[in-house]
Write a protein that holds these residues in place. Structure first.
Motif, PDB file in Angstrom:
ATOM      1  N   HIS A  72      -1.025  23.250   4.143  1.00 60.24           N
ATOM      2  CA  HIS A  72      -2.348  23.521   4.415  1.00 60.24           C
ATOM      3  C   HIS A  72      -2.780  25.083   4.163  1.00 60.24           C
ATOM      4  O   HIS A  72      -1.879  25.841   4.994  1.00 60.24           O
ATOM      5  CB  HIS A  72      -2.406  23.218   5.778  1.00 60.24           C
ATOM      6  CG  HIS A  72      -3.817  23.301   6.265  1.00 60.24           C
ATOM      7  ND1 HIS A  72      -4.246  23.879   7.475  1.00 60.24           N
ATOM      8  CD2 HIS A  72      -4.965  22.873   6.057  1.00 60.24           C
ATOM      9  CE1 HIS A  72      -5.504  23.806   7.725  1.00 60.24           C
ATOM     10  NE2 HIS A  72      -5.974  23.288   6.752  1.00 60.24           N
ATOM     11  N   TYR A  96       2.467   9.345  -2.651  1.00 58.79           N
ATOM     12  CA  TYR A  96       2.818  10.122  -1.747  1.00 58.79           C
ATOM     13  C   TYR A  96       1.555   9.984  -0.611  1.00 58.79           C
ATOM     14  O   TYR A  96       0.491  10.560  -1.012  1.00 58.79           O
ATOM     15  CB  TYR A  96       3.436  11.459  -1.861  1.00 58.79           C
ATOM     16  CG  TYR A  96       4.650  11.448  -2.744  1.00 58.79           C
ATOM     17  CD1 TYR A  96       5.792  11.465  -1.715  1.00 58.79           C
ATOM     18  CD2 TYR A  96       4.651  11.330  -4.129  1.00 58.79           C
ATOM     19  CE1 TYR A  96       6.945  11.358  -2.812  1.00 58.79           C
ATOM     20  CE2 TYR A  96       5.862  10.950  -4.984  1.00 58.79           C
ATOM     21  CZ  TYR A  96       6.900  11.073  -4.036  1.00 58.79           C
ATOM     22  OH  TYR A  96       8.150  10.901  -4.515  1.00 58.79           O
ATOM     23  N   LEU A 144       5.856   9.349   2.852  1.00 54.16           N
ATOM     24  CA  LEU A 144       5.229  10.223   3.567  1.00 54.16           C
ATOM     25  C   LEU A 144       5.517  11.437   3.190  1.00 54.16           C
ATOM     26  O   LEU A 144       6.650  11.914   3.199  1.00 54.16           O
ATOM     27  CB  LEU A 144       5.461  10.021   5.090  1.00 54.16           C
ATOM     28  CG  LEU A 144       4.467  10.707   5.992  1.00 54.16           C
ATOM     29  CD1 LEU A 144       3.119  10.653   6.029  1.00 54.16           C
ATOM     30  CD2 LEU A 144       5.193  10.618   7.365  1.00 54.16           C
ATOM     31  N   LEU A 145       4.567  12.439   3.151  1.00 53.83           N
ATOM     32  CA  LEU A 145       4.681  13.956   2.643  1.00 53.83           C
ATOM     33  C   LEU A 145       4.204  14.722   3.847  1.00 53.83           C
ATOM     34  O   LEU A 145       3.106  14.644   4.122  1.00 53.83           O
ATOM     35  CB  LEU A 145       3.932  14.285   1.499  1.00 53.83           C
ATOM     36  CG  LEU A 145       3.979  15.573   0.779  1.00 53.83           C
ATOM     37  CD1 LEU A 145       5.834  16.056   0.635  1.00 53.83           C
ATOM     38  CD2 LEU A 145       3.382  15.640  -0.400  1.00 53.83           C
ATOM     39  N   ASN A 146       5.005  15.381   4.361  1.00 49.60           N
ATOM     40  CA  ASN A 146       4.506  16.122   5.451  1.00 49.60           C
ATOM     41  C   ASN A 146       3.918  17.655   5.181  1.00 49.60           C
ATOM     42  O   ASN A 146       4.058  18.001   4.093  1.00 49.60           O
ATOM     43  CB  ASN A 146       6.155  16.908   6.511  1.00 49.60           C
ATOM     44  CG  ASN A 146       6.851  15.577   6.974  1.00 49.60           C
ATOM     45  OD1 ASN A 146       6.063  14.675   7.381  1.00 49.60           O
ATOM     46  ND2 ASN A 146       8.031  15.525   7.149  1.00 49.60           N
ATOM     47  N   LEU A 147       2.909  17.940   5.872  1.00 57.19           N
ATOM     48  CA  LEU A 147       2.148  19.118   5.780  1.00 57.19           C
ATOM     49  C   LEU A 147       2.700  20.210   6.558  1.00 57.19           C
ATOM     50  O   LEU A 147       2.898  20.016   7.770  1.00 57.19           O
ATOM     51  CB  LEU A 147       0.617  18.626   6.205  1.00 57.19           C
ATOM     52  CG  LEU A 147      -0.439  19.661   5.781  1.00 57.19           C
ATOM     53  CD1 LEU A 147      -0.653  19.502   4.257  1.00 57.19           C
ATOM     54  CD2 LEU A 147      -1.842  19.249   6.376  1.00 57.19           C
ATOM     55  N   GLU A 148       2.855  21.363   5.745  1.00 60.33           N
ATOM     56  CA  GLU A 148       3.371  22.608   6.443  1.00 60.33           C
ATOM     57  C   GLU A 148       2.283  23.552   6.447  1.00 60.33           C
ATOM     58  O   GLU A 148       1.537  23.453   5.320  1.00 60.33           O
ATOM     59  CB  GLU A 148       4.241  23.070   5.440  1.00 60.33           C
ATOM     60  CG  GLU A 148       5.511  22.157   5.395  1.00 60.33           C
ATOM     61  CD  GLU A 148       6.529  22.661   4.094  1.00 60.33           C
ATOM     62  OE1 GLU A 148       7.081  23.995   4.333  1.00 60.33           O
ATOM     63  OE2 GLU A 148       6.924  22.082   3.002  1.00 60.33           O
ATOM     64  N   ARG A 186       6.471  19.371  -1.812  1.00 65.45           N
ATOM     65  CA  ARG A 186       5.782  19.986  -0.796  1.00 65.45           C
ATOM     66  C   ARG A 186       4.547  20.123  -0.353  1.00 65.45           C
ATOM     67  O   ARG A 186       3.776  20.293  -1.531  1.00 65.45           O
ATOM     68  CB  ARG A 186       6.453  21.268  -0.371  1.00 65.45           C
ATOM     69  CG  ARG A 186       7.973  21.262  -0.534  1.00 65.45           C
ATOM     70  CD  ARG A 186       8.796  22.556  -0.362  1.00 65.45           C
ATOM     71  NE  ARG A 186       8.212  23.255   1.033  1.00 65.45           N
ATOM     72  CZ  ARG A 186       8.910  24.448   1.318  1.00 65.45           C
ATOM     73  NH1 ARG A 186       9.440  25.053   0.270  1.00 65.45           N
ATOM     74  NH2 ARG A 186       8.512  24.987   2.266  1.00 65.45           N
ATOM     75  N   SER A 207      -3.792  17.006   9.273  1.00 63.94           N
ATOM     76  CA  SER A 207      -3.711  18.374   9.103  1.00 63.94           C
ATOM     77  C   SER A 207      -2.911  19.161  10.445  1.00 63.94           C
ATOM     78  O   SER A 207      -2.753  18.278  11.281  1.00 63.94           O
ATOM     79  CB  SER A 207      -4.985  19.167   9.049  1.00 63.94           C
ATOM     80  OG  SER A 207      -5.755  18.923  10.225  1.00 63.94           O
ATOM     81  N   LEU A 208      -2.901  20.398  10.423  1.00 63.62           N
ATOM     82  CA  LEU A 208      -1.754  20.654  11.442  1.00 63.62           C
ATOM     83  C   LEU A 208      -2.831  21.205  12.364  1.00 63.62           C
ATOM     84  O   LEU A 208      -3.923  21.626  12.188  1.00 63.62           O
ATOM     85  CB  LEU A 208      -1.108  22.111  10.712  1.00 63.62           C
ATOM     86  CG  LEU A 208       0.070  21.700   9.741  1.00 63.62           C
ATOM     87  CD1 LEU A 208       0.548  22.543   9.273  1.00 63.62           C
ATOM     88  CD2 LEU A 208       1.185  20.843  10.387  1.00 63.62           C
ATOM     89  N   ILE A 255      -0.393  12.075   2.641  1.00 65.88           N
ATOM     90  CA  ILE A 255      -0.347  13.128   3.773  1.00 65.88           C
ATOM     91  C   ILE A 255      -1.386  12.609   4.774  1.00 65.88           C
ATOM     92  O   ILE A 255      -2.471  12.440   4.496  1.00 65.88           O
ATOM     93  CB  ILE A 255      -0.896  14.127   3.125  1.00 65.88           C
ATOM     94  CG1 ILE A 255      -0.092  14.616   1.918  1.00 65.88           C
ATOM     95  CG2 ILE A 255      -1.044  15.473   4.037  1.00 65.88           C
ATOM     96  CD1 ILE A 255      -0.361  15.884   1.021  1.00 65.88           C
ATOM     97  N   GLU A 256      -0.856  12.564   6.085  1.00 65.12           N
ATOM     98  CA  GLU A 256      -1.596  12.007   6.992  1.00 65.12           C
ATOM     99  C   GLU A 256      -2.796  12.588   7.607  1.00 65.12           C
ATOM    100  O   GLU A 256      -3.702  12.227   8.290  1.00 65.12           O
ATOM    101  CB  GLU A 256      -0.713  11.129   8.001  1.00 65.12           C
ATOM    102  CG  GLU A 256      -0.105   9.882   7.332  1.00 65.12           C
ATOM    103  CD  GLU A 256       0.762   9.074   8.208  1.00 65.12           C
ATOM    104  OE1 GLU A 256       0.899   9.444   9.414  1.00 65.12           O
ATOM    105  OE2 GLU A 256       1.219   8.031   7.602  1.00 65.12           O
TER     106      GLU A 256
END
Length: 167
Positions: A113, A161, A3-7, A110, A166-167, A163-164
């Motif tokens: 968004h 990887y 899992l790759l977190n979205l910043e 990394r 958006s923020l 990315i699930e």
């Protein structure tokens, strides 16, 4: 699959990889007898090679939606590359630092968004994923190098990887 977190894309967070091109929070000065604000030098075009020239192009990216799967990166050894959205689309920017041997360091991967009023300027040799326009087809101004010489390296990552959302 990792899992790759979205910043959220910010100038500070993106600084090791390039410039965030945005008006918000940027210095400006008046031009045209005060009728225009110029937000000067938001990113620098870096061009190498004997016949390399900076060029302005446009790109239309297909729409992607979450979840996203990232399995490769590219870089441009002879010049920087900028993407600036034109039609109100947001996009995802995926970057990685380089290892001493020049390959991408997946431990530093990394994902950001980018809002519709932000663009990016990747530094020369910055590992990044190709354009990911979110939820609608996106039109982008592209500023990069044209000329002879090999200017695109691509690598497959050791794993996929994900990315699930958006923020």
């Amino acid at each position: 699959m990792a899992l790759l977190n979205l910043e959220m894309l910010t100038k500070e967070a993106f600084a090791p990889f390039g410039n965030v091109i945005e008006i918000t929070g940027s210095d400006w000065f008046p031009i045209n007898n005060g009728s225009t604000r110029r937000y000067h030098k938001l990113g620098l075009v870096d061009i190498c090679g004997e016949d390399g020239l900076p060029a302005i192009s446009m790109a239309r990216g297909v729409a992607f939606d979450f979840p996203l799967s990232i399995s490769m990166l590219e870089r441009h050894p002879l010049g920087s590359q900028s993407f600036i959205p034109c039609n109100g689309v947001s996009f995802v920017v995926v970057v990685a630092p380089s290892l001493p041997d020049g390959m991408p360091d997946e431990r530093g991967l990394r994902a950001f968004h980018a809002k519709s009023d932000q663009g990016v300027n990747y530094f020369r040799n910055c590992w990044h994923h190709p354009l990911i326009s979110l939820q609608q087809e996106g039109d982008f101004i592209v500023v990069d190098r044209v000329g002879s010489g090999h200017n695109c390296d691509e690598v497959m990552l050791s794993q996929q990887y994900r990315i699930e959302a958006s923020l």
